[in-house]
Design a protein around this motif. Structure first.
Motif, mmCIF file in Angstrom:
data_model
loop_
_atom_site.group_PDB
_atom_site.id
_atom_site.type_symbol
_atom_site.label_atom_id
_atom_site.label_comp_id
_atom_site.label_asym_id
_atom_site.label_seq_id
_atom_site.Cartn_x
_atom_site.Cartn_y
_atom_site.Cartn_z
ATOM 1 N N GLN A 233 43.506 45.845 44.703
ATOM 2 C CA GLN A 233 44.625 46.566 44.102
ATOM 3 C C GLN A 233 44.183 47.831 43.379
ATOM 4 O O GLN A 233 44.999 48.733 43.155
ATOM 5 N N SER B 19 49.631 48.418 45.773
ATOM 6 C CA SER B 19 49.260 47.128 46.356
ATOM 7 C C SER B 19 50.351 46.083 46.165
ATOM 8 O O SER B 19 50.662 45.315 47.085
ATOM 9 N N VAL C 230 43.655 50.179 46.750
ATOM 10 C CA VAL C 230 44.819 50.348 47.618
ATOM 11 C C VAL C 230 46.004 50.797 46.766
ATOM 12 O O VAL C 230 46.412 50.082 45.829
ATOM 13 N N LEU D 285 44.899 42.373 49.780
ATOM 14 C CA LEU D 285 45.638 43.366 48.998
ATOM 15 C C LEU D 285 45.531 43.096 47.499
ATOM 16 O O LEU D 285 45.438 44.030 46.698
#
Length: 238
Positions: free
Chosen positions: A92, A98, A95, A88
């Motif tokens: 970042q 995150s 996503v 994650l």
């Protein structure tokens, strides 16, 4: 077919006339229409910079277990959590949210999955405390290492999120849970004096010589936690 002197069933294409090859057939012989709509300028400069597609790596947060019953499962769960947090953090930009996903993952680990150790003066601590079960020194080291990695991720995402009463409440309670679990693990001298257990012997007060166990002073944690906004029931129980 007439120029090639071949039948219609021949697989060979007809040869090009000599007049067309040497250019004596006139301008109409090699003229092709409908090409006036094509741009005559060089279009290479219009393509711009190449934006290669990003490599998509999934973050399988659904792999987290629903419950933990043994120390081996706790070790595997902490290892999986550290791996998911690394994915994650590295993704970042791809996503969304995150930092919030990392925060929620750590909160769930310490409020819903990992059992909390019983107090040192609990009458049934030796029999019922989860962290006093059968464990090898390798499993203890693995647990402490990955909890340390998780704590570093937690510190980073706490500064990345906007401060609010509910996030502050989870942040304080989860930090205290991390300290409690690490304290319980450090008090178990599993490897002996020569195998990494010397620090645990001194910390727990079981080393040779006149010594006393170490402890952590919670300070004003009780006063601070009394006014926190604890939204999740699992955080309130903890």
């Amino acid at each position: 077919v007439d120029l090639a002197d071949r039948g219609a069933c021949s697989v060979q294409p007809p040869s090009c006339p000599a007049e067309l090859m040497n250019g004596t057939c006139g301008s109409s012989g090699g003229s092709f229409g409908n090409f006036d709509r094509i741009l005559r300028r060089d279009v290479e400069e219009l393509k711009g910079d190449v934006d290669p597609p990003s490599i998509s790596v999934s973050v399988p947060t659904s792999e987290m277990p629903l419950s933990i019953t043994t120390l081996q499962e706790a070790s595997s769960c902490c290892r999986l959590t550290a791996t998911l947090l690394t994915l994650l953090a590295n993704r970042q930009e791809q996503v969304p949210q995150s930092a919030l996903a990392q925060f929620s993952l750590i909160v769930r680990l310490f409020t819903q999955l990992l059992p909390m150790p019983l107090p040192l003066d609990h009458p049934r601590k030796r029999r019922q405390c989860f962290w006093l079960g059968e464990m090898q020194e390798e499993a203890k080291t693995d647990l402490m290492r990955h909890i340390h990695i998780i704590a570093r991720h937690f510190s980073a995402v706490c500064f990345a999120l906007r401060a609010s009463r509910d996030t502050d409440g989870a942040r304080v309670v989860v930090s205290a849970a991390m300290v409690a679990v690490m304290d319980a693990l450090l008090r178990r001298p599993l490897g002996g004096r020569l195998r990494g257990g010397l620090a645990s012997l001194h910390y727990s007060g079981e080393a040779d010589g006149p010594t006393l166990p170490f402890g952590l002073d919670p300070g004003n944690f009780q006063e601070v936690s009394a006014t926190l906004l604890l939204v999740e029931p699992s955080v309130q129980v903890l």
